[in-house]
Design a protein around this motif. Structure first.
Motif, PDB file in Angstrom:
ATOM      1  N   TRP A 146       0.853  -1.205   0.000  1.00 54.66           N
ATOM      2  CA  TRP A 146       0.000   0.000   0.000  1.00 54.66           C
ATOM      3  C   TRP A 146       0.878   1.240   0.000  1.00 54.66           C
ATOM      4  O   TRP A 146       1.877   1.305   0.724  1.00 54.66           O
ATOM      5  CB  TRP A 146      -0.879   0.031   1.247  1.00 54.66           C
ATOM      6  CG  TRP A 146      -2.067  -0.875   1.184  1.00 54.66           C
ATOM      7  CD1 TRP A 146      -2.117  -2.166   1.621  1.00 54.66           C
ATOM      8  CD2 TRP A 146      -3.368  -0.566   0.687  1.00 54.66           C
ATOM      9  NE1 TRP A 146      -3.373  -2.672   1.416  1.00 54.66           N
ATOM     10  CE2 TRP A 146      -4.161  -1.713   0.844  1.00 54.66           C
ATOM     11  CE3 TRP A 146      -3.948   0.586   0.113  1.00 54.66           C
ATOM     12  CZ2 TRP A 146      -5.496  -1.763   0.460  1.00 54.66           C
ATOM     13  CZ3 TRP A 146      -5.272   0.536  -0.268  1.00 54.66           C
ATOM     14  CH2 TRP A 146      -6.043  -0.630  -0.097  1.00 54.66           C
ATOM     15  N   TYR A 147       0.478   2.219  -0.825  1.00 55.38           N
ATOM     16  CA  TYR A 147       1.171   3.506  -0.844  1.00 55.38           C
ATOM     17  C   TYR A 147       0.157   4.607  -0.645  1.00 55.38           C
ATOM     18  O   TYR A 147      -1.019   4.435  -0.971  1.00 55.38           O
ATOM     19  CB  TYR A 147       1.820   3.762  -2.209  1.00 55.38           C
ATOM     20  CG  TYR A 147       2.864   2.770  -2.625  1.00 55.38           C
ATOM     21  CD1 TYR A 147       4.177   2.914  -2.209  1.00 55.38           C
ATOM     22  CD2 TYR A 147       2.536   1.711  -3.463  1.00 55.38           C
ATOM     23  CE1 TYR A 147       5.145   2.012  -2.617  1.00 55.38           C
ATOM     24  CE2 TYR A 147       3.491   0.802  -3.873  1.00 55.38           C
ATOM     25  CZ  TYR A 147       4.799   0.959  -3.451  1.00 55.38           C
ATOM     26  OH  TYR A 147       5.756   0.075  -3.850  1.00 55.38           O
ATOM     27  N   LYS A 148       0.635   5.757  -0.159  1.00 52.12           N
ATOM     28  CA  LYS A 148      -0.230   6.934  -0.157  1.00 52.12           C
ATOM     29  C   LYS A 148       0.453   8.035  -0.938  1.00 52.12           C
ATOM     30  O   LYS A 148       1.606   8.362  -0.666  1.00 52.12           O
ATOM     31  CB  LYS A 148      -0.492   7.410   1.265  1.00 52.12           C
ATOM     32  CG  LYS A 148      -1.533   8.506   1.270  1.00 52.12           C
ATOM     33  CD  LYS A 148      -1.681   9.159   2.610  1.00 52.12           C
ATOM     34  CE  LYS A 148      -2.620  10.335   2.427  1.00 52.12           C
ATOM     35  NZ  LYS A 148      -2.554  11.232   3.560  1.00 52.12           N
ATOM     36  N   ILE A 179      -8.004  14.116  10.090  1.00 56.08           N
ATOM     37  CA  ILE A 179      -8.479  14.786   8.871  1.00 56.08           C
ATOM     38  C   ILE A 179      -7.325  15.240   7.980  1.00 56.08           C
ATOM     39  O   ILE A 179      -7.297  14.946   6.791  1.00 56.08           O
ATOM     40  CB  ILE A 179      -9.371  15.998   9.206  1.00 56.08           C
ATOM     41  CG1 ILE A 179     -10.621  15.530   9.946  1.00 56.08           C
ATOM     42  CG2 ILE A 179      -9.775  16.737   7.932  1.00 56.08           C
ATOM     43  CD1 ILE A 179     -11.582  16.621  10.299  1.00 56.08           C
ATOM     44  N   GLU A 180      -6.355  15.935   8.544  1.00 54.82           N
ATOM     45  CA  GLU A 180      -5.273  16.486   7.718  1.00 54.82           C
ATOM     46  C   GLU A 180      -4.360  15.383   7.190  1.00 54.82           C
ATOM     47  O   GLU A 180      -3.993  15.388   6.019  1.00 54.82           O
ATOM     48  CB  GLU A 180      -4.426  17.497   8.502  1.00 54.82           C
ATOM     49  CG  GLU A 180      -5.088  18.857   8.697  1.00 54.82           C
ATOM     50  CD  GLU A 180      -6.020  18.851   9.897  1.00 54.82           C
ATOM     51  OE1 GLU A 180      -5.664  18.205  10.897  1.00 54.82           O
ATOM     52  OE2 GLU A 180      -7.103  19.457   9.837  1.00 54.82           O
ATOM     53  N   GLU A 181      -3.974  14.453   8.060  1.00 57.51           N
ATOM     54  CA  GLU A 181      -2.952  13.467   7.675  1.00 57.51           C
ATOM     55  C   GLU A 181      -3.480  12.359   6.780  1.00 57.51           C
ATOM     56  O   GLU A 181      -2.753  11.842   5.936  1.00 57.51           O
ATOM     57  CB  GLU A 181      -2.351  12.816   8.931  1.00 57.51           C
ATOM     58  CG  GLU A 181      -1.346  13.684   9.644  1.00 57.51           C
ATOM     59  CD  GLU A 181      -0.855  13.001  10.914  1.00 57.51           C
ATOM     60  OE1 GLU A 181      -0.689  11.767  10.884  1.00 57.51           O
ATOM     61  OE2 GLU A 181      -0.660  13.693  11.920  1.00 57.51           O
ATOM     62  N   ASP A 182      -4.730  11.943   6.972  1.00 53.88           N
ATOM     63  CA  ASP A 182      -5.181  10.699   6.342  1.00 53.88           C
ATOM     64  C   ASP A 182      -6.071  10.862   5.119  1.00 53.88           C
ATOM     65  O   ASP A 182      -6.247   9.925   4.361  1.00 53.88           O
ATOM     66  CB  ASP A 182      -5.889   9.820   7.376  1.00 53.88           C
ATOM     67  CG  ASP A 182      -4.960   9.442   8.518  1.00 53.88           C
ATOM     68  OD1 ASP A 182      -3.744   9.330   8.253  1.00 53.88           O
ATOM     69  OD2 ASP A 182      -5.433   9.276   9.650  1.00 53.88           O
ATOM     70  N   THR A 183      -6.621  12.055   4.915  1.00 55.20           N
ATOM     71  CA  THR A 183      -7.437  12.267   3.723  1.00 55.20           C
ATOM     72  C   THR A 183      -6.541  12.159   2.493  1.00 55.20           C
ATOM     73  O   THR A 183      -5.404  12.606   2.522  1.00 55.20           O
ATOM     74  CB  THR A 183      -8.093  13.665   3.785  1.00 55.20           C
ATOM     75  OG1 THR A 183      -8.955  13.693   4.910  1.00 55.20           O
ATOM     76  CG2 THR A 183      -8.896  13.953   2.534  1.00 55.20           C
ATOM     77  N   LEU A 203      -9.817   8.229   0.238  1.00 53.78           N
ATOM     78  CA  LEU A 203     -10.346   8.244   1.610  1.00 53.78           C
ATOM     79  C   LEU A 203     -10.688   9.667   2.021  1.00 53.78           C
ATOM     80  O   LEU A 203      -9.871  10.577   1.847  1.00 53.78           O
ATOM     81  CB  LEU A 203      -9.327   7.651   2.588  1.00 53.78           C
ATOM     82  CG  LEU A 203      -9.722   7.710   4.073  1.00 53.78           C
ATOM     83  CD1 LEU A 203     -10.933   6.831   4.364  1.00 53.78           C
ATOM     84  CD2 LEU A 203      -8.559   7.316   4.965  1.00 53.78           C
ATOM     85  N   ARG A 204     -11.917   9.835   2.528  1.00 53.52           N
ATOM     86  CA  ARG A 204     -12.314  11.140   3.063  1.00 53.52           C
ATOM     87  C   ARG A 204     -12.584  11.000   4.535  1.00 53.52           C
ATOM     88  O   ARG A 204     -13.295  10.103   4.959  1.00 53.52           O
ATOM     89  CB  ARG A 204     -13.555  11.639   2.333  1.00 53.52           C
ATOM     90  CG  ARG A 204     -13.190  12.170   0.972  1.00 53.52           C
ATOM     91  CD  ARG A 204     -14.201  13.097   0.319  1.00 53.52           C
ATOM     92  NE  ARG A 204     -15.469  13.226   0.981  1.00 53.52           N
ATOM     93  CZ  ARG A 204     -16.634  13.226   0.321  1.00 53.52           C
ATOM     94  NH1 ARG A 204     -16.659  13.052  -0.976  1.00 53.52           N
ATOM     95  NH2 ARG A 204     -17.767  13.383   0.982  1.00 53.52           N
ATOM     96  N   VAL A 205     -11.979  11.862   5.303  1.00 52.96           N
ATOM     97  CA  VAL A 205     -12.186  11.826   6.754  1.00 52.96           C
ATOM     98  C   VAL A 205     -13.038  13.030   7.134  1.00 52.96           C
ATOM     99  O   VAL A 205     -12.712  14.160   6.784  1.00 52.96           O
ATOM    100  CB  VAL A 205     -10.842  11.856   7.510  1.00 52.96           C
ATOM    101  CG1 VAL A 205     -11.066  11.750   9.008  1.00 52.96           C
ATOM    102  CG2 VAL A 205      -9.932  10.730   7.030  1.00 52.96           C
TER     103      VAL A 205
END
Ligand SMILES: *[C@@H]1O[C@H](CO)[C@@H](O)[C@H](O)[C@H]1NC(C)=O
Ligand SMILES: *[C@@H]1O[C@H](CO)[C@@H](O)[C@H](O)[C@H]1NC(C)=O
Ligand SMILES: *[C@@H]1O[C@H](CO)[C@@H](O)[C@H](O)[C@H]1NC(C)=O
Ligand SMILES: *[C@@H]1O[C@H](CO)[C@@H](O)[C@H](O)[C@H]1NC(C)=O
Ligand SMILES: *[C@@H]1O[C@H](CO)[C@@H](O)[C@H](O)[C@H]1NC(C)=O
Length: 270
Positions: A146-148, A179-183, A203-205
């Motif tokens: 997995w990459y982001k 919210i900031e890091e994972d969206t 992904l939306r947080v």
């Protein structure tokens, strides 16, 4: 004649290069197997290259499923599939029905055909996010990553990420969504012996408060409805007088009920 032989070897080489595994396999080394792609069709074939005894026919199988059956006794048998290799990857067997039975194996092998379980996922701040990718093609996936946003691979060690992978599925869990890091966009990348393939999941947080909006929306809707009904009821009373004028020719009985109705409503209003 030499040129013809070279041409045929060329064709075989081309098929192998284009991702088709062809060759003797299964229980008998005396069966030459081949997959050819011809205008949207896949032709799987087996050819017994040594002399053989009595034969009752052929069967084509995939797993336990019998795909095709005949009662001929040829050395050559083929099975045609409409479609692309990517849609029909897997293991196929040609079975020569003799005593003992002899079979050849034809593999349709492709790079992983990866799909995201959901192309976009939502999560609430603080919850655990779960992103899933699948591949059911053959050969099975040997490694998932997995990459982001094209950064370093996401691995277990980093604390907030848990990666669980099987041969046809991978799951990325993100703990305590932020919210900031994972969206953002996440990419799952699968590798097998034929190459690699991937898919992207967005992904939306949402903030905790945002989870309340649908509820507040419903409350607002109910308030608007109640107001509309109230105004409508207030305006309707003068209309009913008009109604009575129109219905002059209506039977007496229905007029009577009309009046009763009105009385009830007026009583209710008071
Ligand atoms: C099957 O193999 C035999 C012997 O190797 C060969 O002569 C024949 O042409 C092959 N048949 C097909 C349809 O390829
Ligand atoms: C087909 O796949 C099977 C299972 O992975 C493998 O054992 C076999 O060697 C393959 N056959 C060929 C001709 O590649
Ligand atoms: C994935 O693998 C599991 C077991 O390993 C199996 O039950 C399931 O049917 C497979 N799914 C697909 C789509 O191949
Ligand atoms: C990550 O951790 C989970 C649970 O602790 C485990 O099941 C999984 O195999 C681990 N994945 C890797 C790639 O180490
Ligand atoms: C997927 O992984 C393979 C092998 O590590 C790599 O070559 C390829 O660039 C990756 N693809 C993407 C889109 O990350």
């Amino acid at each position: 004649m030499a040129a013809g032989a070279a041409g045929r070897r060329g064709l075989l080489a081309l098929l192998v290069v284009s991702g088709v595994l062809a060759g003797a396999a299964g229980t008998s080394p005396n069966i030459v197997t081949l997959v050819t792609v011809d205008s949207g069709k896949l032709i799987l074939s087996c050819n017994m290259t040594t002399p053989y005894g009595a034969m009752e026919g052929h069967e084509w199988r995939s797993g336990d499923k019998v795909l095709q059956k005949d009662t001929e006794s040829n050395a050559f048998t083929s099975y045609t599939i409409e479609g692309k290799m990517e849609e029909h990857s897997g293991l196929y067997d040609c079975v020569y029905q003799m005593n003992p039975m002899i079979k050849g194996q034809v593999n349709i092998s492709v790079p992983p055909q990866v799909v995201a379980y959901k192309k976009s996922e939502h999560g609430n701040e603080g919850d655990t996010g779960v992103l899933t990718c699948k591949s059911s093609s053959f050969p099975p996936v040997s490694a998932w990553v997995w990459y982001k946003n094209g950064q370093e691979p996401l691995i277990n060690d980093s604390g907030r990420f848990i990666v669980k992978s099987g041969s046809n599925k991978t799951e990325l869990r993100i703990l305590k969504l932020n919210i900031e890091e994972d969206t953002g966009n996440y990419h799952c990348n699968a590798t097998n012996s034929f190459g690699f393939g991937g898919a992207t999941v967005n992904l939306r947080v949402r903030s905790r408060l945002a989870a309340l909006w649908p509820f507040l929306g419903i409350v607002a809707e109910v308030l608007v409805l109640v107001t509309i009904i109230f105004i409508y009821e207030k305006r309707r009373k003068p209309d009913e007088v008009l109604d009575d004028d129109d219905g002059g020719s209506a039977p007496l009985k229905s007029n009577a009920t009309n009046h009763k109705d009105k009385n009830v409503r007026q009583r209710n209003a008071n």
